[in-house]
Design an enzyme around this catalytic site. Structure first.
Site, PDB file in Angstrom:
ATOM      1  N   GLU A   1      36.435  74.345  62.473  1.00  0.00           N
ATOM      2  CA  GLU A   1      36.316  73.646  63.750  1.00  0.00           C
ATOM      3  C   GLU A   1      35.202  72.611  63.688  1.00  0.00           C
ATOM      4  O   GLU A   1      34.294  72.710  62.869  1.00  0.00           O
ATOM      5  CB  GLU A   1      35.983  74.639  64.872  1.00  0.00           C
ATOM      6  CG  GLU A   1      37.059  75.662  65.097  1.00  0.00           C
ATOM      7  CD  GLU A   1      36.701  76.658  66.188  1.00  0.00           C
ATOM      8  OE1 GLU A   1      35.575  76.593  66.723  1.00  0.00           O
ATOM      9  OE2 GLU A   1      37.546  77.486  66.499  1.00  0.00           O
TER      10      GLU A   1
ATOM     11  N   LEU B   1      32.233  82.671  68.157  1.00  0.00           N
ATOM     12  CA  LEU B   1      33.197  83.514  67.426  1.00  0.00           C
ATOM     13  C   LEU B   1      34.280  83.981  68.398  1.00  0.00           C
ATOM     14  O   LEU B   1      34.396  85.153  68.712  1.00  0.00           O
ATOM     15  CB  LEU B   1      32.444  84.694  66.798  1.00  0.00           C
ATOM     16  CG  LEU B   1      33.094  85.432  65.646  1.00  0.00           C
ATOM     17  CD1 LEU B   1      33.530  84.491  64.550  1.00  0.00           C
ATOM     18  CD2 LEU B   1      32.137  86.457  65.082  1.00  0.00           C
ATOM     19  N   HIS B   2      35.066  83.025  68.911  1.00  0.00           N
ATOM     20  CA  HIS B   2      36.154  83.339  69.839  1.00  0.00           C
ATOM     21  C   HIS B   2      37.374  83.830  69.053  1.00  0.00           C
ATOM     22  O   HIS B   2      37.278  84.085  67.856  1.00  0.00           O
ATOM     23  CB  HIS B   2      36.466  82.124  70.731  1.00  0.00           C
ATOM     24  CG  HIS B   2      36.907  80.917  69.967  1.00  0.00           C
ATOM     25  ND1 HIS B   2      38.234  80.660  69.694  1.00  0.00           N
ATOM     26  CD2 HIS B   2      36.212  79.902  69.402  1.00  0.00           C
ATOM     27  CE1 HIS B   2      38.325  79.530  69.015  1.00  0.00           C
ATOM     28  NE2 HIS B   2      37.111  79.046  68.811  1.00  0.00           N
ATOM     29  N   ALA B   3      38.495  83.970  69.711  1.00  0.00           N
ATOM     30  CA  ALA B   3      39.662  84.644  69.128  1.00  0.00           C
ATOM     31  C   ALA B   3      40.112  84.077  67.771  1.00  0.00           C
ATOM     32  O   ALA B   3      40.320  84.843  66.833  1.00  0.00           O
ATOM     33  CB  ALA B   3      40.830  84.615  70.117  1.00  0.00           C
TER      34      ALA B   3
END
Length: 94
Positions: free
Chosen positions: A92, A19-21
């Site tokens: 993604e 759960l990156h930017a």
């Protein structure tokens, strides 16, 4: 008056970078489209799912287990949208 609805579901973060930017921003943007309150929990830490800083503070990497709890009049619709994001790895490749 309609009673507050509560929905809660557990998820595992499956996309490669967690759960990156970008996925955090997608989650927050989606959560903010609804009136209901959204809480994200990882372990003992709970954060406001409508706050980018809160979501980023979870540091939810791949394999992290999250609980999404939504309380409010449109909780079911909010959960359906957030579940779609999580189930499709935020668009993604996994």
């Amino acid at each position: 008056m309609e009673s507050e609805k509560v929905v809660e579901k557990k998820f595992v973060i499956r996309n490669r970078l967690g759960l990156h930017a970008r996925p955090a921003a997608l989650f927050v943007r989606t959560a903010n489209r609804f009136q209901s309150d959204v809480t994200l929990q990882k372990g003992k830490r709970k954060v406001n799912g409508k706050s980018i800083m809160g979501v980023m503070m979870l540091a939810a990497g791949p394999g992290s287990r999250l609980t999404v709890r939504i309380v409010g009049p449109d909780a079911a619709r909010a959960m359906a949208e957030l579940e779609r994001l999580l189930d499709h790895n935020f668009g993604e490749r996994s």
